[in-house]
Design an enzyme around this catalytic site. Structure first.
Site, PDB file in Angstrom:
ATOM      1  N   GLY A 110       0.791  -1.229   0.000  1.00  0.00           N
ATOM      2  CA  GLY A 110       0.000   0.000   0.000  1.00  0.00           C
ATOM      3  C   GLY A 110       0.821   1.276   0.000  1.00  0.00           C
ATOM      4  N   LEU A 111       2.008   1.213  -0.603  1.00  0.00           N
ATOM      5  CA  LEU A 111       2.819   2.434  -0.676  1.00  0.00           C
ATOM      6  C   LEU A 111       2.571   3.220  -1.969  1.00  0.00           C
ATOM      7  CD1 LEU A 111       6.304   1.387   0.800  1.00  0.00           C
ATOM      8  CD2 LEU A 111       4.486   2.669   1.894  1.00  0.00           C
ATOM      9  N   GLY A 112       1.580   2.813  -2.730  1.00  0.00           N
ATOM     10  CA  GLY A 112       1.203   3.615  -3.897  1.00  0.00           C
ATOM     11  C   GLY A 112       1.908   3.229  -5.177  1.00  0.00           C
ATOM     12  N   SER A 113       2.040   1.908  -5.413  1.00  0.00           N
ATOM     13  CA  SER A 113       2.752   1.490  -6.620  1.00  0.00           C
ATOM     14  C   SER A 113       1.970   1.836  -7.897  1.00  0.00           C
ATOM     15  CB  SER A 113       3.066   0.000  -6.568  1.00  0.00           C
ATOM     16  OG  SER A 113       1.892  -0.737  -6.383  1.00  0.00           O
ATOM     17  N   SER A 114       0.638   1.804  -7.848  1.00  0.00           N
ATOM     18  CA  SER A 114      -0.135   2.100  -9.067  1.00  0.00           C
ATOM     19  C   SER A 114       0.059   3.555  -9.488  1.00  0.00           C
ATOM     20  CB  SER A 114      -1.632   1.871  -8.846  1.00  0.00           C
ATOM     21  OG  SER A 114      -1.853   0.595  -8.358  1.00  0.00           O
ATOM     22  N   ASP A 135      -1.735  10.502  -3.830  1.00  0.00           N
ATOM     23  CA  ASP A 135      -0.622   9.585  -4.120  1.00  0.00           C
ATOM     24  C   ASP A 135       0.074   9.961  -5.426  1.00  0.00           C
ATOM     25  OD1 ASP A 135      -3.020   8.957  -5.357  1.00  0.00           O
ATOM     26  OD2 ASP A 135      -2.985   6.833  -4.872  1.00  0.00           O
TER      27      ASP A 135
END
Ligand code: MEV
Length: 305
Positions: free
Chosen positions: A89-93, A136
């Protein structure tokens, strides 16, 4: 010609969920980055190698969107790599979307500003996910620590020298759109209560904005603790996240809270450097996994061209 680009992941510091309803939040970029590599090829079709399965749609759709927008018929070979899994959930997308637009604009010589890249990436995320404030995306584009309003209405970099965080992964992947919908249904049922929570979160963000620039981590810790209590009232925390937060504060963290949508993913603790290892150990003892990362780092950048 080959272009390599990277964009950072993010951690929400304060104001998650409320930001979806037009209140401000604070977000910081972290040195876990997504890397993309693009080259022009004489193939009929694009070749996309995106092993982080969840992200392949973001890459494919961004490439199609970019080529259509700029009338490009040339095919590309595209490869992505990550310093972290999409599960945490660190914002890869958002990082991969931002890096994709930056890489394409560089290789095809299109002069896009950071704001253009933000707008394109936000449009793309809304198309794919349907919901989200875009905080994000802002972190992936601009980096550093930002005061942010939905849709990029305000993207204000803060003067932060250091931000000593411990990050603990709860071991469970959260699905952000599902949690946004959960909060929306609570908002529908208990509008007054939820609006009150959002307003309180918003005042914590305003206070934290000043405090963070003064490097007053004791005060910031109190605000962070209060924000976690409000997130619990919003019913997005989990027993595991609460245990990790409690363990961190008992071990001497200035403050701790879940970070992001809730329902899993990560928590953060604000720590004095001399307490770092105690806090990390305490989080591990209740089953959390420590993710070592630095906050307040640079946004999207061309690594090689
Ligand atoms: C998710 O990490 C944070 C939320 O506020 C959603 C968003 O702002 O897009 C819940």
């Amino acid at each position: 010609m080959r272009v390599k680009v990277s964009a950072p992941g993010k951690l929400m510091l304060l104001g998650e969920h409320a930001v979806v309803y037009g209140y401000p939040c604070l977000v910081t970029a972290v040195d876990k980055r997504i890397h993309v590599e693009v080259e022009k090829i004489e193939n009929e079709k694009d070749i996309i190698d995106s092993p982080q399965v969840k992200e392949s749609r973001f890459v494919e759709e961004s490439i199609n969107f970019f080529k259509k927008r700029f009338d490009i018929t040339q095919s590309v070979k595209f490869q992505t790599n990550g310093d972290f899994s999409h599960r945490v959930g660190l914002g890869s997308s958002s990082a991969v979307t931002v890096a994709t637009f930056k890489a394409l604009s560089t290789i095809f010589g299109k002069n896009l500003t950071l704001r253009d890249i933000f707008d394109l990436s936000y449009q793309m995320t809304l198309k794919i996910q349907g919901v989200g404030s875009g905080f994000d995306i802002a972190a992936a584009v601009f980096g550093k620590t930002l005061y942010y309003l939905k849709g990029g209405e305000i993207i204000e970099p803060l003067l932060v020298n250091k931000l000593p965080l411990v990050v603990g992964y709860s071991g469970r992947k959260a699905d952000t759109p599902t949690l946004i919908k959960k909060v929306a249904s609570l908002h529908k049922k208990k509008r007054k209560k939820v609006d009150e929570i959002f307003k309180k979160m918003s005042s914590l963000v305003e206070l934290a904005k000043a405090v963070i620039e003064r490097q007053d981590f004791e005060k910031l810790g109190q605000l962070v603790k209060e924000d976690h209590r409000l997130l619990r009232d919003l019913e997005v925390s989990t027993a595991k996240l609460d245990r990790m937060v409690e363990a961190a504060t008992s071990a001497g963290a200035e403050g701790a809270k879940l970070s992001g949508a809730g329902g899993g993913d990560c928590m953060i603790a604000l720590v004095d450097e001399d307490k770092r290892s105690l806090v990390e150990k305490a989080i591990e003892e209740v089953g959390g996994e420590i993710i070592r990362t630095e906050a307040n780092v640079e946004g999207v950048r061309v690594e090689e061209q």
